[in-house]
Design a protein around this motif. Structure first.
Motif, PDB file in Angstrom:
ATOM      1  N   LEU A 224     -13.886  46.775  13.286  1.00  0.00           N
ATOM      2  CA  LEU A 224     -13.943  45.313  13.407  1.00  0.00           C
ATOM      3  C   LEU A 224     -12.963  44.780  14.453  1.00  0.00           C
ATOM      4  CD1 LEU A 224     -13.972  44.295   9.624  1.00  0.00           C
ATOM      5  CD2 LEU A 224     -15.927  44.794  11.088  1.00  0.00           C
ATOM      6  N   PHE A 225     -11.984  45.579  14.835  1.00  0.00           N
ATOM      7  CA  PHE A 225     -10.882  45.065  15.639  1.00  0.00           C
ATOM      8  C   PHE A 225     -11.277  44.602  17.044  1.00  0.00           C
ATOM      9  CE2 PHE A 225      -7.256  47.299  13.126  1.00  0.00           C
ATOM     10  CZ  PHE A 225      -7.631  46.564  12.016  1.00  0.00           C
ATOM     11  N   PRO A 226     -12.145  45.338  17.786  1.00  0.00           N
ATOM     12  CA  PRO A 226     -12.487  44.870  19.145  1.00  0.00           C
ATOM     13  C   PRO A 226     -13.098  43.479  19.164  1.00  0.00           C
ATOM     14  CG  PRO A 226     -13.117  47.164  18.863  1.00  0.00           C
ATOM     15  CD  PRO A 226     -12.731  46.667  17.503  1.00  0.00           C
ATOM     16  N   SER A 227     -14.084  43.244  18.307  1.00  0.00           N
ATOM     17  CA  SER A 227     -14.714  41.923  18.290  1.00  0.00           C
ATOM     18  C   SER A 227     -13.765  40.863  17.740  1.00  0.00           C
ATOM     19  CB  SER A 227     -16.000  41.959  17.446  1.00  0.00           C
ATOM     20  OG  SER A 227     -15.706  42.332  16.102  1.00  0.00           O
ATOM     21  N   LEU A 228     -12.943  41.232  16.743  1.00  0.00           N
ATOM     22  CA  LEU A 228     -11.994  40.277  16.179  1.00  0.00           C
ATOM     23  C   LEU A 228     -10.956  39.889  17.228  1.00  0.00           C
ATOM     24  CD1 LEU A 228     -10.998  38.731  13.689  1.00  0.00           C
ATOM     25  CD2 LEU A 228      -9.643  40.737  13.069  1.00  0.00           C
TER      26      LEU A 228
ATOM     27  N   GLY B 271       5.111  40.132  23.037  1.00  0.00           N
ATOM     28  CA  GLY B 271       4.149  39.627  24.014  1.00  0.00           C
ATOM     29  C   GLY B 271       3.283  38.535  23.424  1.00  0.00           C
ATOM     30  N   SER B 272       2.495  37.886  24.291  1.00  0.00           N
ATOM     31  CA  SER B 272       1.692  36.743  23.852  1.00  0.00           C
ATOM     32  C   SER B 272       0.289  37.142  23.394  1.00  0.00           C
ATOM     33  CB  SER B 272       1.579  35.726  24.996  1.00  0.00           C
ATOM     34  OG  SER B 272       1.054  36.347  26.157  1.00  0.00           O
ATOM     35  N   GLU B 273      -0.121  38.396  23.614  1.00  0.00           N
ATOM     36  CA  GLU B 273      -1.463  38.822  23.198  1.00  0.00           C
ATOM     37  C   GLU B 273      -1.482  39.113  21.700  1.00  0.00           C
ATOM     38  OE1 GLU B 273       0.994  42.321  24.317  1.00  0.00           O
ATOM     39  OE2 GLU B 273       0.458  40.414  25.284  1.00  0.00           O
ATOM     40  N   PRO B 274      -2.661  39.006  21.047  1.00  0.00           N
ATOM     41  CA  PRO B 274      -2.741  39.269  19.599  1.00  0.00           C
ATOM     42  C   PRO B 274      -2.505  40.743  19.278  1.00  0.00           C
ATOM     43  CG  PRO B 274      -4.922  38.890  20.520  1.00  0.00           C
ATOM     44  CD  PRO B 274      -3.952  38.563  21.601  1.00  0.00           C
ATOM     45  N   HIS B 275      -1.856  40.982  18.131  1.00  0.00           N
ATOM     46  CA  HIS B 275      -1.586  42.344  17.677  1.00  0.00           C
ATOM     47  C   HIS B 275      -2.187  42.520  16.281  1.00  0.00           C
ATOM     48  CE1 HIS B 275       1.499  41.627  20.732  1.00  0.00           C
ATOM     49  NE2 HIS B 275       1.591  42.931  20.871  1.00  0.00           N
ATOM     50  N   ILE B 276      -2.887  43.645  16.076  1.00  0.00           N
ATOM     51  CA  ILE B 276      -3.525  43.935  14.783  1.00  0.00           C
ATOM     52  C   ILE B 276      -3.161  45.350  14.364  1.00  0.00           C
ATOM     53  CG2 ILE B 276      -5.684  43.994  13.481  1.00  0.00           C
ATOM     54  CD1 ILE B 276      -6.965  42.268  15.621  1.00  0.00           C
TER      55      ILE B 276
ATOM     56  N   HIS C  70      -2.756  43.294   9.157  1.00  0.00           N
ATOM     57  CA  HIS C  70      -1.703  42.417   9.678  1.00  0.00           C
ATOM     58  C   HIS C  70      -2.082  41.969  11.085  1.00  0.00           C
ATOM     59  CE1 HIS C  70       0.936  43.626   6.346  1.00  0.00           C
ATOM     60  NE2 HIS C  70       0.490  44.845   6.557  1.00  0.00           N
ATOM     61  N   ILE C  71      -2.137  40.674  11.267  1.00  0.00           N
ATOM     62  CA  ILE C  71      -2.483  40.082  12.568  1.00  0.00           C
ATOM     63  C   ILE C  71      -1.321  39.199  13.005  1.00  0.00           C
ATOM     64  CG2 ILE C  71      -4.137  38.673  13.852  1.00  0.00           C
ATOM     65  CD1 ILE C  71      -6.165  39.298  11.590  1.00  0.00           C
TER      66      ILE C  71
ATOM     67  N   ILE D 269      -1.248  27.192  11.572  1.00  0.00           N
ATOM     68  CA  ILE D 269      -1.992  27.226  10.311  1.00  0.00           C
ATOM     69  C   ILE D 269      -3.486  27.064  10.560  1.00  0.00           C
ATOM     70  CG2 ILE D 269      -2.230  26.196   8.031  1.00  0.00           C
ATOM     71  CD1 ILE D 269       0.396  27.665   8.548  1.00  0.00           C
ATOM     72  N   HIS D 270      -3.861  26.179  11.485  1.00  0.00           N
ATOM     73  CA  HIS D 270      -5.282  25.982  11.803  1.00  0.00           C
ATOM     74  C   HIS D 270      -5.882  27.261  12.392  1.00  0.00           C
ATOM     75  CE1 HIS D 270      -8.988  24.110  13.086  1.00  0.00           C
ATOM     76  NE2 HIS D 270      -8.750  24.441  14.345  1.00  0.00           N
ATOM     77  N   LEU D 271      -5.141  27.906  13.308  1.00  0.00           N
ATOM     78  CA  LEU D 271      -5.636  29.148  13.904  1.00  0.00           C
ATOM     79  C   LEU D 271      -5.743  30.255  12.854  1.00  0.00           C
ATOM     80  CD1 LEU D 271      -3.634  29.128  17.257  1.00  0.00           C
ATOM     81  CD2 LEU D 271      -6.103  28.894  17.002  1.00  0.00           C
ATOM     82  N   GLU D 272      -4.824  30.275  11.908  1.00  0.00           N
ATOM     83  CA  GLU D 272      -4.888  31.278  10.841  1.00  0.00           C
ATOM     84  C   GLU D 272      -6.186  31.134  10.051  1.00  0.00           C
ATOM     85  OE1 GLU D 272      -2.700  32.463   6.627  1.00  0.00           O
ATOM     86  OE2 GLU D 272      -1.539  31.439   8.187  1.00  0.00           O
ATOM     87  N   GLN D 273      -6.577  29.912   9.742  1.00  0.00           N
ATOM     88  CA  GLN D 273      -7.812  29.707   8.984  1.00  0.00           C
ATOM     89  C   GLN D 273      -9.040  30.150   9.787  1.00  0.00           C
ATOM     90  OE1 GLN D 273      -7.461  28.875   5.754  1.00  0.00           O
ATOM     91  NE2 GLN D 273      -5.288  28.969   6.310  1.00  0.00           N
ATOM     92  N   LEU D 274      -9.034  29.898  11.081  1.00  0.00           N
ATOM     93  CA  LEU D 274     -10.156  30.334  11.920  1.00  0.00           C
ATOM     94  C   LEU D 274     -10.250  31.856  11.969  1.00  0.00           C
ATOM     95  CD1 LEU D 274      -9.852  27.862  14.959  1.00  0.00           C
ATOM     96  CD2 LEU D 274     -11.467  27.749  13.052  1.00  0.00           C
ATOM     97  N   ILE D 275      -9.096  32.507  12.101  1.00  0.00           N
ATOM     98  CA  ILE D 275      -9.072  33.975  12.180  1.00  0.00           C
ATOM     99  C   ILE D 275      -9.495  34.591  10.852  1.00  0.00           C
ATOM    100  CG2 ILE D 275      -7.556  35.972  12.494  1.00  0.00           C
ATOM    101  CD1 ILE D 275      -5.957  34.189  14.474  1.00  0.00           C
ATOM    102  N   ARG D 276      -9.041  34.030   9.744  1.00  0.00           N
ATOM    103  CA  ARG D 276      -9.468  34.529   8.433  1.00  0.00           C
ATOM    104  C   ARG D 276     -10.985  34.395   8.263  1.00  0.00           C
ATOM    105  NH1 ARG D 276      -5.717  35.599   4.502  1.00  0.00           N
ATOM    106  NH2 ARG D 276      -3.543  35.089   5.020  1.00  0.00           N
ATOM    107  N   GLU D 277     -11.519  33.274   8.721  1.00  0.00           N
ATOM    108  CA  GLU D 277     -12.971  33.070   8.628  1.00  0.00           C
ATOM    109  C   GLU D 277     -13.718  34.100   9.479  1.00  0.00           C
ATOM    110  OE1 GLU D 277     -16.320  29.539   9.301  1.00  0.00           O
ATOM    111  OE2 GLU D 277     -14.279  29.320  10.089  1.00  0.00           O
ATOM    112  N   ASP D 278     -13.221  34.346  10.701  1.00  0.00           N
ATOM    113  CA  ASP D 278     -13.854  35.339  11.573  1.00  0.00           C
ATOM    114  C   ASP D 278     -13.837  36.719  10.923  1.00  0.00           C
ATOM    115  OD1 ASP D 278     -14.305  33.404  13.474  1.00  0.00           O
ATOM    116  OD2 ASP D 278     -12.469  33.843  14.600  1.00  0.00           O
ATOM    117  N   PHE D 279     -12.708  37.073  10.322  1.00  0.00           N
ATOM    118  CA  PHE D 279     -12.601  38.390   9.691  1.00  0.00           C
ATOM    119  C   PHE D 279     -13.563  38.505   8.513  1.00  0.00           C
ATOM    120  CE2 PHE D 279     -10.928  41.337   6.573  1.00  0.00           C
ATOM    121  CZ  PHE D 279     -10.663  42.462   7.342  1.00  0.00           C
TER     122      PHE D 279
END
Length: 278
Positions: free
Chosen positions: A194-198, A230-235, A248-249, A259-269
């Motif tokens: 799931l990580f590449p698309s996430l 760094g500024s890129e996302p880490h998973i 862990h993201i 907090i808003h971005l966290e909710q979007l990422i949780r929804e995507d996952f």
């Protein structure tokens, strides 16, 4: 005219207690007027206003101490001589006050924080809104729960705490923050697919501020003198004691949007997980 002034001066010098009350009232009125002028009619105070208000309060307090010491110098000298025998007891009784004074000196000399900074002292987080010789006042922030909003509570910290707890300056978190998100998955499946698309979805959520985030991250690295993530996302994934998987993201984003971005990422996952492992 001169005789009248002399009589008034002599009267007040004979009644020092009355003169002391008048001096304190006069200086307090001047302080209130200056603070009111600095504050103006604005609903929210700026860092510059808070600094000048704090300077005004500290300056008037020191001025009152100096004037009262000069006025009562002879009485203080006599009192000092009379309490020589119990000087040790006075020092012990005033230990906390002495620690507060020395804590204020330590803060000023180390320049650990200024008004407007976000700090952590023990388990207390907040923005510094005032500091003086005895205490530091902060507006509490709910960082302990992974939030970044003000709780509405004001905490007054005695400066003696600076000798007991480490003072952490969190000022860079006012604009951008390393926000950590943890998602627990009970079922044991291969989540790495799931990580590449996430990652791509997270980058899409962050694309409007990513360039600013990179520059700000570089400024923090230069100021701190360390290599930050760094500024890129880490998973990454860890395992729990019961065999569950913890995803862990970490994202570097504007504090007010975390907090808003966290909710979007949780929804995507959750959507990706449902599509692949339902």
């Amino acid at each position: 005219m001169i005789d009248n002034i002399t009589l008034i001066v002599d009267f007040f010098l004979e009644h020092k207690l009355l003169l002391t009350v008048l001096i304190i009232m006069l200086i307090s009125m001047i302080k209130r007027f200056i603070i009111s002028s600095i504050r103006g009619d604005v609903a929210f105070l700026s860092d510059v206003q808070r600094k000048w208000m704090s300077r005004t309060k500290n300056g008037t307090f020191i001025l009152i101490l100096v004037i009262l010491f000069i006025l009562w110098q002879s009485e203080v000298s006599k009192f000092a001589l009379s309490v020589t025998a119990i000087a040790i007891a006075i020092v012990i009784a005033s230990k906390e006050i002495i620690l507060c004074f020395t804590g204020s000196i330590q803060r000023a000399s180390s320049r650990s924080f200024v008004i407007g900074d976000w700090i952590e002292v023990g388990k207390i987080y907040g923005e510094v809104i005032e500091h003086n010789l005895m205490a530091t006042v902060i507006q509490e922030i709910d960082l302990d729960q992974g939030q970044y909003h003000y709780t509405g509570k004001t905490a007054t910290l005695p400066n003696s705490m600076f000798f007991t707890y480490a003072v952490k300056n969190l000022n860079f978190m006012k604009r951008y923050v390393y926000h950590n998100i943890t998602i627990t998955v009970v079922q044991f499946v291969n989540l790495y697919t799931l990580f590449p698309s996430l990652t791509r979805q997270i980058e899409q959520h962050c694309e409007d501020f990513i360039e600013v985030a990179k520059r700000y991250n570089g400024v923090i690295e230069k100021h701190a003198g360390v290599d930050l993530p760094g500024s890129e996302p880490h998973i990454h994934i860890t395992s729990g004691i019961n065999g569950e998987q913890n995803v862990h993201i970490m994202i570097f984003c504007p504090t007010e949007r975390a907090i808003h971005l966290e909710q979007l990422i949780r929804e995507d996952f959750m959507i990706a997980y449902h599509e692949n492992f339902s």
